[in-house]
Design an enzyme around this catalytic site. Structure first.
Site, PDB file in Angstrom:
ATOM      1  N   ASP A 139       0.877  -1.174   0.000  1.00  0.00           N
ATOM      2  CA  ASP A 139       0.000   0.000   0.000  1.00  0.00           C
ATOM      3  C   ASP A 139       0.914   1.224   0.000  1.00  0.00           C
ATOM      4  O   ASP A 139       1.555   1.525   1.010  1.00  0.00           O
ATOM      5  CB  ASP A 139      -0.911  -0.034   1.229  1.00  0.00           C
ATOM      6  CG  ASP A 139      -1.923   1.120   1.246  1.00  0.00           C
ATOM      7  OD1 ASP A 139      -1.621   2.183   0.670  1.00  0.00           O
ATOM      8  OD2 ASP A 139      -2.996   0.949   1.851  1.00  0.00           O
ATOM      9  N   LYS A 161      -6.242  10.172  -1.591  1.00  0.00           N
ATOM     10  CA  LYS A 161      -5.306  10.939  -0.774  1.00  0.00           C
ATOM     11  C   LYS A 161      -4.392  11.799  -1.665  1.00  0.00           C
ATOM     12  O   LYS A 161      -4.871  12.694  -2.309  1.00  0.00           O
ATOM     13  CB  LYS A 161      -4.522   9.993   0.138  1.00  0.00           C
ATOM     14  CG  LYS A 161      -5.407   8.942   0.850  1.00  0.00           C
ATOM     15  CD  LYS A 161      -6.397   9.534   1.834  1.00  0.00           C
ATOM     16  CE  LYS A 161      -7.449   8.555   2.317  1.00  0.00           C
ATOM     17  NZ  LYS A 161      -6.971   7.294   2.848  1.00  0.00           N
TER      18      LYS A 161
HETATM   19  C1  PLP Z   1      -7.466   5.998   3.048  1.00  0.00           C
HETATM   20  C2  PLP Z   1      -6.570   4.818   2.932  1.00  0.00           C
HETATM   21  C3  PLP Z   1      -7.017   3.626   2.337  1.00  0.00           C
HETATM   22  C4  PLP Z   1      -8.442   3.439   1.866  1.00  0.00           C
HETATM   23  O1  PLP Z   1      -8.718   4.182   0.713  1.00  0.00           O
HETATM   24  P1  PLP Z   1     -10.199   4.711   0.329  1.00  0.00           P
HETATM   25  O2  PLP Z   1      -9.953   5.479  -0.906  1.00  0.00           O
HETATM   26  O3  PLP Z   1     -10.671   5.530   1.497  1.00  0.00           O
HETATM   27  O4  PLP Z   1     -11.065   3.514   0.123  1.00  0.00           O
HETATM   28  C5  PLP Z   1      -6.106   2.599   2.202  1.00  0.00           C
HETATM   29  N1  PLP Z   1      -4.838   2.696   2.652  1.00  0.00           N
HETATM   30  C6  PLP Z   1      -4.378   3.827   3.236  1.00  0.00           C
HETATM   31  C7  PLP Z   1      -2.962   3.877   3.695  1.00  0.00           C
HETATM   32  C8  PLP Z   1      -5.219   4.925   3.393  1.00  0.00           C
HETATM   33  O5  PLP Z   1      -4.755   6.027   3.990  1.00  0.00           O
END
Ligand code: PLP
Length: 383
Positions: free
Chosen positions: A180, A205
């Site tokens: 991630d 984000k």
């Molecule tokens: C926000 C976030 C997610 C989830 O993403 P969404 O677009 O809200 O579904 C996954 N991993 C991290 C590190 C995040 O900050």
């Protein structure tokens, strides 16, 4: 176009995914609003057919992200980061074993729990910055892992993983590695170049960057893995709307500027917070005494724009800071142009190993002195 090897990521973010340069051609790719395409008889393999399967409006975004992550092929856009995470975790066979960070994004942990209940996937939680422990877990006594999940830096604890070493250890036992990369962005770290199999993003984000869209993406170097991610998207209908993808593409054009600015401000704020009388602890990988500093300095092109802050006065103190700030926005999420903060344990679902008084600060692109003045005032209001 010039080959990627000759262009820096900051340039690729601007120039990739444009229509072919021709007299009278638009500079930006059009948004096509059509659920279906004219089609009769047996469709060809790449023929546009139906917009749940594919639409040209996804392609410029997918091309930019694929090139930024150095995948050698386009990314696969999803309707949210969680949809991309679910697609990546679908690569774990039923009854397989998933090793993942204790401090992963909490909804990703929730999804892993759901998988363990529905598909018998066994989940082992690790401290992702403890390389020895992660390597041991991947080779666990219950058998080798099927997938190693990596988040680095972690949300919200900011632990930094030795991704190249972990990739080698996971591949040695035949496990897939999924990273991630939401916190770092591909401008700061490119896990596929270290051999990771899949990278996922909450595009919501930094990539989109304006807190106006929810979107996700997965990227793989391997053609077969990419085909499986695309098949998951089609079968689950986990698709993105054309406007959301267009907004994210537009946001991505300024990614390098935003990341550069917010990282510099985060490092400056972390350094000032470090000596602040109303601060018990501050965590940012830029700080020389931060546990993740040496590794981040060696592996990353920067230290990210998230700060972990524990103010004086415990959870009450943290609540008071959130209530006192006027410029910083009290809100969940992160990675927008606006700076925001949140006490993570206000969610009952947050891991109890996350300190009760921890504030997660997402540093935006405002003037750093204005950000400091507001934060300093809020901290000084603590008794
Ligand atoms: C926000 C976030 C997610 C989830 O993403 P969404 O677009 O809200 O579904 C996954 N991993 C991290 C590190 C995040 O900050």
């Amino acid at each position: 176009m010039t080959p990627d090897a000759e262009l820096s990521p900051a340039t690729l973010a601007v120039v990739a995914g444009r229509p072919a340069r021709a007299q009278g051609a638009p500079v930006n790719a059009p948004v096509v609003l059509s659920s279906t395409y004219v089609s009769a008889g047996a469709p060809g393999p790449d023929e546009s057919l139906y917009a749940r399967i594919d639409t040209e409006t996804w392609h410029p975004f997918e091309e930019v992200l694929g090139r930024l992550e150095d995948a050698g092929r386009p990314a696969v856009v999803f309707g949210s980061g969680m949809a991309a995470i679910a697609a990546a975790m679908s690569l774990i066979p039923p009854g397989g074993r998933l090793v993942m960070p204790r401090h992963s994004y909490q909804v990703a942990l929730g999804y892993a729990t759901d998988l363990s209940e529905r598909s018998g996937v066994r989940v082992t939680l690790v401290d992702i910055d403890d390389t020895e422990a992660v390597v041991a877990a991947v080779n666990g006594p219950e058998g080798p892992a099927s997938m190693l999940w990596v988040e680095s830096p972690t949300n919200p604890m900011l632990e930094v993983a030795d991704i190249p070493t972990l990739v080698a250890a996971a591949h040695a036992v035949g496990a897939l590695v999924c990273v991630d990369n939401t916190f770092a962005t591909p401008l700061v770290q490119r896990p596929l170049t270290w051999g990771a199999d899949v990278v996922v993003h909450s595009v919501t984000k930094y990539l989109a960057g304006h807190s106006d869209v929810v979107l996700g993406a997965a990227v793989a170097t391997d053609a077969d893995l990419t085909a499986r991610l695309r098949a998951y998207r089609t079968l689950h209908g986990a698709i993105a709307g054309p406007w959301e993808v267009w907004l994210a593409l537009r946001g991505m054009r300024t990614l390098a500027l935003r990341v550069e600015r917010s990282q510099a401000s985060a490092a400056e704020l972390a350094a000032r917070l470090h000596g602040h009388p109303a601060v018990v602890a501050v965590r940012h990988p830029s700080l020389p005494d931060d546990p993740g500093h040496a590794r981040a300095a060696a592996l990353m092109d920067g230290f990210g724009s998230i700060i972990g802050l524990r103010p004086r006065g415990g959870a009450e103190g943290a609540r008071a800071v959130v209530a006192a700030v006027q410029l910083w926005v009290p809100a969940t999420s992160l990675g927008g142009v606006e700076s925001s903060l949140e006490r993570r344990r206000r969610f009952a679902s947050e891991s109890i190993t996350v300190p009760d008084d921890l504030l997660r600060l997402s540093v935006g692109i405002e003037d750093v002195e204005d950000l400091w003045a507001d934060l300093d005032r809020a901290l000084r209001s603590l008794r």
